[in-house]
Design a protein around this motif. Structure first.
Motif, short mmCIF file in Angstrom:
data_model
loop_
_atom_site.label_atom_id
_atom_site.label_comp_id
_atom_site.label_asym_id
_atom_site.label_seq_id
_atom_site.Cartn_x
_atom_site.Cartn_y
_atom_site.Cartn_z
N LEU A 85 0.83 -1.20 0.00
CA LEU A 85 0.00 0.00 0.00
C LEU A 85 0.86 1.26 0.00
O LEU A 85 0.52 2.26 -0.62
N ASP A 86 2.01 1.22 0.73
CA ASP A 86 2.91 2.36 0.74
C ASP A 86 3.46 2.62 -0.67
O ASP A 86 3.57 3.75 -1.11
N GLU A 87 3.83 1.52 -1.34
CA GLU A 87 4.37 1.67 -2.69
C GLU A 87 3.33 2.26 -3.62
O GLU A 87 3.61 3.18 -4.39
N ILE A 88 2.12 1.76 -3.52
CA ILE A 88 1.03 2.28 -4.38
C ILE A 88 0.78 3.74 -4.07
O ILE A 88 0.61 4.57 -4.98
N HIS A 89 0.76 4.09 -2.77
CA HIS A 89 0.51 5.48 -2.39
C HIS A 89 1.59 6.39 -2.95
O HIS A 89 1.30 7.48 -3.47
N GLY A 90 2.86 5.96 -2.85
CA GLY A 90 3.95 6.77 -3.37
C GLY A 90 3.81 7.02 -4.86
O GLY A 90 4.01 8.14 -5.34
N LEU A 91 3.43 6.00 -5.59
CA LEU A 91 3.26 6.15 -7.03
C LEU A 91 2.05 7.02 -7.35
O LEU A 91 2.08 7.81 -8.30
N GLU A 92 1.00 6.91 -6.53
CA GLU A 92 -0.21 7.70 -6.77
C GLU A 92 0.04 9.20 -6.58
O GLU A 92 -0.59 10.01 -7.27
N ILE A 93 0.92 9.56 -5.63
CA ILE A 93 1.15 10.99 -5.40
C ILE A 93 2.30 11.55 -6.24
O ILE A 93 2.67 12.71 -6.09
N GLY A 94 2.84 10.71 -7.14
CA GLY A 94 3.77 11.26 -8.11
C GLY A 94 5.17 10.70 -8.12
O GLY A 94 6.00 11.15 -8.93
N ALA A 95 5.49 9.74 -7.24
CA ALA A 95 6.83 9.14 -7.28
C ALA A 95 6.99 8.35 -8.58
O ALA A 95 6.02 7.79 -9.10
N ASP A 96 8.21 8.32 -9.09
CA ASP A 96 8.47 7.62 -10.34
C ASP A 96 8.93 6.18 -10.11
O ASP A 96 8.77 5.33 -10.98
N ASP A 97 9.54 5.95 -8.94
CA ASP A 97 10.01 4.60 -8.63
C ASP A 97 10.10 4.47 -7.12
O ASP A 97 9.92 5.44 -6.38
N TYR A 98 10.43 3.27 -6.66
CA TYR A 98 10.33 2.94 -5.25
C TYR A 98 11.38 1.88 -4.94
O TYR A 98 11.56 0.94 -5.70
N ILE A 99 12.11 2.04 -3.85
CA ILE A 99 13.08 1.02 -3.45
C ILE A 99 13.02 0.82 -1.94
O ILE A 99 12.90 1.80 -1.19
N ILE A 100 13.06 -0.43 -1.50
CA ILE A 100 12.88 -0.76 -0.09
C ILE A 100 14.22 -1.05 0.57
O ILE A 100 15.05 -1.79 0.03
N LYS A 101 14.43 -0.44 1.73
CA LYS A 101 15.66 -0.68 2.51
C LYS A 101 15.55 -2.03 3.22
O LYS A 101 14.46 -2.39 3.66
N PRO A 102 16.67 -2.72 3.44
CA PRO A 102 17.99 -2.41 2.88
C PRO A 102 18.03 -2.79 1.41
O PRO A 102 17.47 -3.80 1.01
N PHE A 103 18.68 -1.95 0.62
CA PHE A 103 18.72 -2.20 -0.81
C PHE A 103 20.16 -2.32 -1.30
O PHE A 103 21.10 -1.87 -0.64
N SER A 104 20.32 -2.91 -2.46
CA SER A 104 21.62 -3.01 -3.10
C SER A 104 21.95 -1.69 -3.76
O SER A 104 21.12 -1.13 -4.51
N ILE A 105 23.15 -1.16 -3.50
CA ILE A 105 23.55 0.10 -4.12
C ILE A 105 23.60 -0.03 -5.64
O ILE A 105 23.32 0.91 -6.37
N ASN A 106 23.90 -1.23 -6.11
CA ASN A 106 23.94 -1.45 -7.56
C ASN A 106 22.55 -1.39 -8.18
O ASN A 106 22.38 -0.89 -9.30
N VAL A 107 21.57 -1.90 -7.46
CA VAL A 107 20.19 -1.82 -7.95
C VAL A 107 19.74 -0.37 -8.00
O VAL A 107 19.15 0.09 -8.99
N LEU A 108 20.06 0.39 -6.94
CA LEU A 108 19.69 1.81 -6.91
C LEU A 108 20.42 2.56 -8.03
O LEU A 108 19.83 3.41 -8.70
#
Length: 218
Positions: A85-108
């Motif tokens: 739901l957080d990811e969907i909300h972020g995209l709904e208010i205008g975010a272009d992408d989403y990444i969840i911690k902890p994340f790979s620096i290479n993916v980011l």
């Protein structure tokens, strides 16, 4: 040079990201809370924003909505939350992408490069001097200039730190590493060699009395 604004209250993470993207030739600034993030956004005018959700003063949702009300600047949300739901909300208010911690620096990095349209063809150019990072080729006019590995490393180090005074010891550390047996005169010798290779552009490498050198476009 592309500009990246990191709005993240975990200082250690923010500094780590700053260092990583600086090495990718991306100009980077950090904000540790939402209010300062908005201030830096207006002043810095970034090409991309990395935005944490759980921020003090103003949270990431508020900052995202503010930025989106002003422009189409790309936004990548960063959060420890794993709710869909957080990811969907972020995209709904205008975010272009989403990444969840902890994340790979290479993916980011892949996400950032894609949005900023960066690739391994990054080029530095000044008048009719061109240096291509991927191919490690220096051309002045129509002439290709042969560089040794150390000369190439030094040129890239200078370009990365353009307009910043660099000490001989820092050059030594960057080019030869910590476990070297050279003294600072090795830096002077390498700079002299690179200046000669630059020919009429040798003035790009200036001497800073009592410090070392500086790479400046005249």
């Amino acid at each position: 040079m592309k500009r990246l604004l990191i709005i993240e209250d975990e200082k250690e993470l923010a500094l780590s990201l700053e260092s990583h993207f600086f090495n990718l030739e991306i100009e980077t600034k950090i904000s540790l809370n939402g209010e300062d993030g908005i201030k830096q956004y207006n002043e810095f005018k970034p090409d991309l924003v990395l935005l944490d959700i759980n921020l003090p003063l103003k949270n990431g949702w508020e900052v995202c909505e503010y930025i989106r009300s002003k422009s189409e600047t790309p936004i990548i949300m960063m959060t420890a939350r794993d709710s869909e739901l957080d990811e969907i909300h972020g995209l709904e208010i205008g975010a272009d992408d989403y990444i969840i911690k902890p994340f790979s620096i290479n993916v980011l990095s892949t996400k950032v490069k894609k949005i900023l349209k960066l690739n391994s063809q990054t080029i530095y150019s000044y008048k009719n001097l061109i240096y291509t990072y991927r191919d490690e080729i220096l051309k002045i006019g129509n002439e290709r200039v042969s560089l040794s590995v150390r000369e190439k490393d030094l040129l890239e180090y200078f370009i990365k730190n353009k307009n910043k005074p660099l000490s001989r010891s820092n050059i030594l550390l960057e080019i030869w590493g910590m476990d070297n047996e050279f003294d600072e005169r090795a830096s002077d010798t390498l700079v002299k060699r690179l200046r000669k290779k630059l020919g009429s552009y040798e003035e790009l490498i200036g001497t800073v009395r009592g410090v070392g050198y500086i790479f400046e476009e005249k």
